[in-house]
Write a protein that holds these residues in place. Structure first.
Motif, PDB file in Angstrom:
ATOM      1  N   UNK A  77       0.960   2.871   2.468  1.00  0.00           N
ATOM      2  CA  UNK A  77      -0.030   4.224   1.310  1.00  0.00           C
ATOM      3  C   UNK A  77       1.415   4.254   0.719  1.00  0.00           C
ATOM      4  N   UNK A  78       2.284   4.578   0.651  1.00  0.00           N
ATOM      5  CA  UNK A  78       3.071   4.761  -0.278  1.00  0.00           C
ATOM      6  C   UNK A  78       3.968   3.950  -0.508  1.00  0.00           C
ATOM      7  N   UNK A  79       3.788   2.360  -0.148  1.00  0.00           N
ATOM      8  CA  UNK A  79       5.030   1.200  -0.514  1.00  0.00           C
ATOM      9  C   UNK A  79       4.533   1.204  -1.740  1.00  0.00           C
ATOM     10  N   UNK A  80       6.089   0.937  -2.512  1.00  0.00           N
ATOM     11  CA  UNK A  80       5.686   0.649  -4.378  1.00  0.00           C
ATOM     12  C   UNK A  80       5.934  -0.927  -4.503  1.00  0.00           C
ATOM     13  N   UNK A  81       6.315  -1.913  -3.735  1.00  0.00           N
ATOM     14  CA  UNK A  81       7.602  -3.232  -3.543  1.00  0.00           C
ATOM     15  C   UNK A  81       5.813  -4.496  -3.095  1.00  0.00           C
ATOM     16  N   UNK A  82       5.911  -4.811  -3.623  1.00  0.00           N
ATOM     17  CA  UNK A  82       4.787  -6.021  -3.927  1.00  0.00           C
ATOM     18  C   UNK A  82       4.543  -6.827  -2.466  1.00  0.00           C
ATOM     19  N   UNK A  83       4.492  -5.612  -1.137  1.00  0.00           N
ATOM     20  CA  UNK A  83       4.434  -6.888   0.178  1.00  0.00           C
ATOM     21  C   UNK A  83       2.705  -6.614   0.923  1.00  0.00           C
ATOM     22  N   UNK A  84       3.019  -7.429   1.346  1.00  0.00           N
ATOM     23  CA  UNK A  84       1.555  -7.196   2.076  1.00  0.00           C
ATOM     24  C   UNK A  84       1.176  -7.369   3.974  1.00  0.00           C
ATOM     25  N   UNK A  85       0.257  -6.629   4.163  1.00  0.00           N
ATOM     26  CA  UNK A  85       0.769  -5.722   5.912  1.00  0.00           C
ATOM     27  C   UNK A  85      -0.641  -7.047   6.325  1.00  0.00           C
ATOM     28  N   UNK A  86       0.022  -7.076   7.735  1.00  0.00           N
ATOM     29  CA  UNK A  86      -0.605  -8.099   8.632  1.00  0.00           C
ATOM     30  C   UNK A  86      -0.522  -7.574  10.533  1.00  0.00           C
ATOM     31  N   UNK A  87      -1.991  -7.078  10.554  1.00  0.00           N
ATOM     32  CA  UNK A  87      -1.701  -6.192  11.891  1.00  0.00           C
ATOM     33  C   UNK A  87      -1.914  -7.592  12.827  1.00  0.00           C
ATOM     34  N   UNK A  88      -1.704  -7.443  13.987  1.00  0.00           N
ATOM     35  CA  UNK A  88      -1.996  -8.333  15.044  1.00  0.00           C
ATOM     36  C   UNK A  88      -1.997  -7.467  16.138  1.00  0.00           C
ATOM     37  N   UNK A  89      -2.948  -6.844  15.981  1.00  0.00           N
ATOM     38  CA  UNK A  89      -2.600  -5.142  17.594  1.00  0.00           C
ATOM     39  C   UNK A  89      -3.717  -5.819  18.517  1.00  0.00           C
ATOM     40  N   UNK A  90      -3.953  -5.344  19.201  1.00  0.00           N
ATOM     41  CA  UNK A  90      -5.003  -5.213  20.380  1.00  0.00           C
ATOM     42  C   UNK A  90      -5.761  -3.762  19.980  1.00  0.00           C
ATOM     43  N   UNK A  91      -7.578  -3.731  19.779  1.00  0.00           N
ATOM     44  CA  UNK A  91      -8.735  -2.709  19.476  1.00  0.00           C
ATOM     45  C   UNK A  91      -8.447  -1.745  20.727  1.00  0.00           C
ATOM     46  N   UNK A  92      -8.208  -2.023  21.691  1.00  0.00           N
ATOM     47  CA  UNK A  92      -8.224  -1.359  23.033  1.00  0.00           C
ATOM     48  C   UNK A  92      -7.179  -0.737  23.052  1.00  0.00           C
ATOM     49  N   UNK A  93      -7.036   0.709  23.646  1.00  0.00           N
ATOM     50  CA  UNK A  93      -5.837   2.028  23.777  1.00  0.00           C
ATOM     51  C   UNK A  93      -5.005   1.348  25.111  1.00  0.00           C
ATOM     52  N   UNK A  94      -4.147   1.253  24.701  1.00  0.00           N
ATOM     53  CA  UNK A  94      -2.682   1.161  25.606  1.00  0.00           C
ATOM     54  C   UNK A  94      -1.694   2.160  25.787  1.00  0.00           C
ATOM     55  N   UNK A  95      -1.843   2.767  26.919  1.00  0.00           N
ATOM     56  CA  UNK A  95      -1.350   3.935  26.763  1.00  0.00           C
ATOM     57  C   UNK A  95       0.293   3.703  27.055  1.00  0.00           C
ATOM     58  N   UNK A  96       1.558   4.308  26.916  1.00  0.00           N
ATOM     59  CA  UNK A  96       2.645   4.834  27.258  1.00  0.00           C
ATOM     60  C   UNK A  96       2.869   6.030  27.261  1.00  0.00           C
TER      61      UNK A  96
END
Ligand code: ADP
Length: 265
Positions: free
Chosen positions: A125-144
């Motif tokens: 939301x706050x980034x001003x640079x032209x950089x893209x974000x990509x996520x490789x994060x499981x959709x399930x919950x992982x508790x730590x």
């Protein structure tokens, strides 16, 4: 190892003994040396912004304040240098807290995937640079079981670097992998990279690959050292992989229980 020799000599000049004392001084000497180096680094890091500020303030006092075309930019420099010193002192306080013997984590169970996504959202939301974000994060919950504030800071430090060292149009990839007894978190960028022989050094206090460049980017040289201390306090590990000119990935692990459902069966 240091050896001290004492010769036992009688008044007659006849030598009848030799005492050898071996001390293991390496550890203590290493600590002393590190402490000296740390103090020298801190002094240097504080002196640089202070001398810059002094010269700009002198110029302003000498009359530059009247010149509307330069005064605002001179004031801007002094403001930036002040911000840098505040960041540095905050980082130093953080490290000194962690160095103290009664340092404790305030742990609680956190759904890591949700927590990580939330932090990435904030950056996105706050980034001003032209950089893209990509996520490789499981959709399930992982508790730590973690100290949420500390791990937020770890992620903040690593992600800020990834953004700082990314080229225009670069991509940052966020990963989470669940292994048997831990989760592995990764943050990859397509930036300048880190030379192979510096890969471990970037976690040392004040170490920077390119001092001038890192300073221009506003770094304190303590971000990854703080991240390392915090990850180690959680009994995790942290390391970097990189290819110069191609990009860097910072990995860290956090212990987790393998099968959460086990607790209920
Ligand atoms: P700094 O405040 O200088 O960024 P850090 O402790 O966060 O200090 O990082 C130490 C050094 O490691 C940086 O100065 C930089 O040389 C290198 N570094 C850290 N992250 C990256 C990255 N993603 N890409 C390239 N170099 C990096």
């Amino acid at each position: 190892l240091r050896a001290n020799f004492s010769v036992i000599q009688k008044e007659t000049g006849f030598v009848n003994g030799l005492i050898t004392v071996l001390h293991d001084i390496t550890e203590q000497e290493k600590i002393d040396e590190e402490r000296r180096e740390f103090v020298a680094n801190v002094s240097h890091e504080l002196r640089t912004p202070l001398t810059t500020m002094r010269s700009y303030l002198e110029a302003l006092a000498d009359g530059a304040w009247k010149d509307e075309s330069i005064a605002p930019s001179f004031l801007n420099v002094t403001q930036n240098e002040t911000e840098r010193m505040i960041r540095l002192v905050n980082d130093l306080l953080q490290l000194s807290k962690m160095d103290s013997k009664d340092y404790r984590l305030t742990k609680g169970w956190v759904n890591f995937t949700k927590f990580f996504n939330h932090i990435i959202d904030r950056f996105e939301m706050t980034i001003t640079e032209h950089i893209t974000f990509s996520r490789d994060i499981p959709s399930d919950s992982i508790f730590v079981d973690i100290d949420e504030d500390k791990i937020t800071q770890v992620l903040y430090n690593i992600i800020s670097n990834a953004i700082k060292y990314s080229p225009e149009g670069g991509q940052i990839t966020f990963g989470v992998k669940q292994e048997i007894e831990e989760i592995v978190i990764s943050i990859s960028d397509q930036g300048v990279g880190i030379p192979k022989n510096n890969l471990n050094k970037v976690f040392e206090r004040f170490y920077r690959v390119d001092k001038a460049r890192a300073r221009n980017l506003g770094g304190t040289g303590l971000g990854l050292a703080i991240a390392k201390e915090m990850v180690l306090a959680h009994e995790g590990e942290i390391w970097a992989e990189s290819r110069e000119g191609k990009g860097t990935t910072i990995f860290f692990t956090l212990p987790c229980e393998q099968e959460q459902e086990d607790e209920w069966s």
